[in-house]
Design an enzyme around this catalytic site. Structure first.
Site, PDB file in Angstrom:
ATOM      1  CB  ALA A 139      -1.067   0.002   1.083  1.00 40.17           C
ATOM      2  CG  PHE A 140      -0.246   5.535  -0.630  1.00 39.16           C
ATOM      3  CD1 PHE A 140      -1.605   5.145   0.152  1.00 39.16           C
ATOM      4  CD2 PHE A 140       0.556   6.760  -0.105  1.00 39.16           C
ATOM      5  CE1 PHE A 140      -2.147   6.291   0.921  1.00 39.16           C
ATOM      6  CE2 PHE A 140      -0.310   7.713   0.692  1.00 39.16           C
ATOM      7  CZ  PHE A 140      -1.696   7.452   1.473  1.00 39.16           C
ATOM      8  CE  LYS A 141      -2.248   5.229   5.259  1.00 34.13           C
ATOM      9  NZ  LYS A 141      -3.366   4.827   4.343  1.00 34.13           N
ATOM     10  CG  ASP A 142       4.718  -0.119   2.498  1.00 26.54           C
ATOM     11  OD1 ASP A 142       4.761  -0.185   3.661  1.00 26.54           O
ATOM     12  OD2 ASP A 142       4.523  -1.102   1.701  1.00 26.54           O
ATOM     13  CG  MET A 178       4.772   4.074   7.222  1.00 30.25           C
ATOM     14  SD  MET A 178       4.884   5.103   8.982  1.00 30.25           S
ATOM     15  CE  MET A 178       3.008   5.017   9.485  1.00 30.25           C
TER      16      MET A 178
END
Ligand SMILES: *Cc1c(COP(=O)(O)O)cnc(C)c1O
Length: 467
Positions: A108-111, A114
């Site tokens: 997911a794009f949160k990687d 993060m």
């Protein structure tokens, strides 16, 4: 570059000093004192860079307190482990291009944010000689991205609360299969809001927060916002030809207004962006705001559980950073607006409605469960691509804002494997998991089950926190 609060009550701070804090002391959010700008010549020079190199250039404009070679080492460590291209672009039928932001460890794009955050927080802690115990609540994507970015770090531990039995099999496996000593998964007997309330109670106890070195990495974190700015530049550089000054539009599946805010920063920095198209699901407070000028957050009870669950948000914590620009960076006005919100339950910018598009280029739309399924199906039929439900919300709304001659880039915020049930419902296909994902799904799980009990959580943290 220094950072100030949207509510005006914070001494200007350098980048690294804002990272370990959540809200500013006055309740506002940290923003750059002056937005950095990029000219056409610089943009052309950036065409030749790799993703980590571009990240060093863009983040270097924000993190001026970090020496260039340190920043370069961190962006390499964050993005070089990506197995393939960091941010691939793929053309779909009908004039749309997908910007792949889900190539990282948790799909997911949160990687994207993060992975950098893990590097820079560790760096800031080393400089200060301190440690951080991150306490968070997750309904799925944020928790797993944080854990995968922070696993194995010496100065950081993670206490991640999740609602017992409410995450998908895939999301559970992604978090609970980790067996690093610094990762503590806590399944609370309750719903997501119960988890969130426990976090708020402990983080609100300033004495406990200080003695236990508690911190957060939620979506208002400035390192996350700035790391997300990078891929808007990357996508523009890939989608346009050298020498031109072509405008492109981006569509962003949105919840907390974090991702699209980074696009707004990129536009303010001078990147030729024509429209930022906000795509909402059924929880469409933001679409309502950009269409009517009235922002009316909804309660947890009024928030629907949808098939694009990572956008099930009815209070967009990053919107304040946009409002700050909308009112001409007048912090007193921001304070007034949020006080109106507290007393009357909404605020009203009807008078500024035309400026949303004319000045800031922001437009919006809503996608429902039926739209999502139909879009997954039509993209599969015309392009042979399986897209995830959140990206489908983006594609649906993007199609409403296509303009001749303006490339439309849709941000792919997750991979379909994370939401196999909805994919099956849409196209009747059982997705094949790659070997590493199958291994993860079958690995032993590590989780502590806990009652919805503040005292129990306190005791657990006191026993396991780094000092
Ligand atoms: C978090 C998330 C979103 C929403 O992003 P915001 O920054 O909160 O607007 C959209 N899609 C997916 C898959 C997500 O995980």
């Amino acid at each position: 570059m220094q950072y100030i609060s949207t509510r005006g009550g914070m001494q200007p701070l350098p980048y690294c000093e804002t990272l370990l804090e959540g809200l500013a002391p006055d309740g506002g959010l940290a923003v750059p004192e002056v937005m950095p700008t990029v000219d056409g010549e610089t943009l052309e020079r950036w065409r030749a860079l790799t993703y980590p190199q571009l990240a060093t250039e863009v983040l270097g404009l924000f993190a001026t307190d970090i020496p260039r070679e340190d920043l370069a080492r961190m962006t390499a460590a964050a993005y070089e482990p990506f197995p393939g291209a960091v941010v691939p672009l793929r053309e779909l039928d009908g004039g749309l291009t997908l910007v792949g932001l889900s190539e990282g460890p948790t799909l997911a794009f949160k990687d994207m944010a993060m992975q950098f955050l893990g590097q820079v927080v560790e760096y800031a802690l080393e400089r200060k000689g301190s440690v951080l115990n991150i306490l968070g609540a997750t309904s799925g994507d944020t928790g797993s991205a944080a854990e995968h970015a922070l696993r194995g770090k010496d100065r950081i531990s993670v206490f991640m609360l999740s609602p017992q039995g409410r995450m998908s099999t895939f999301q559970r496996a992604q978090m609970f299969s980790l067996d690093d000593e610094n990762i503590h998964n806590i399944a609370v007997d309750g719903v997501f809001d119960d988890c969130q309330n426990l976090v708020k109670k402990l983080a609100g106890d300033l004495d406990f927060k200080r003695t236990q070195h508690l911190g957060a990495v939620n979506s208002i974190n400035l390192a996350r916002i700035t790391a997300q700015v990078v891929y808007y530049f990357w996508a523009w550089l890939r989608a346009t030809d050298a020498g031109g000054w072509t405008e492109v539009s981006f569509t962003v599946p949105s919840g907390n207004f974090g991702n699209i805010l980074s696009g707004f920063f990129a536009k303010e920095m001078g990147l030729p962006i024509r429209r930022l198209v906000l795509a909402a699901n059924e929880n469409n407070v933001l679409d309502e705001f950009f269409r009517t000028g009235v922002y009316r957050p909804r309660s947890a009870a009024q928030t629907l559980a949808t098939s694009s669950p990572s956008m099930d948000i009815s209070k967009a914590s990053n919107l304040e950073r946009f409002i700050f620009e909308l009112v001409g960076r007048d912090a007193a006005r921001v304070v007034q607006v949020w006080s109106d919100l507290d007393t009357q339950g909404y605020f009203d910018f009807t008078a500024d409605l035309t400026r949303f598009v004319d000045e800031f280029g922001i437009v919006s739309g809503t996608s429902t469960h039926a739209d999502r399924l139909a879009t997954i199906r039509s993209v599969y039929e015309t392009s042979g691509e399986v897209i995830d439900p959140h990206t489908a919300d983006g594609v649906k709304v993007a199609r409403e804002y296509l303009e001749p001659g303006v490339p439309m880039l849709v941000l792919e915020t997750a991979k379909p494997e994370k939401f196999a049930e909805t994919i099956h419902e849409a196209i009747g296909v059982e997705l094949d998991y790659a070997a590493d994902l199958r291994e993860m799904l079958e690995a032993p799980q590590h989780v502590t089950e806990m009652a919805d009990d503040e005292a129990a959580l306190r005791a657990f943290i006191e026993e396991h926190a780094l000092r």
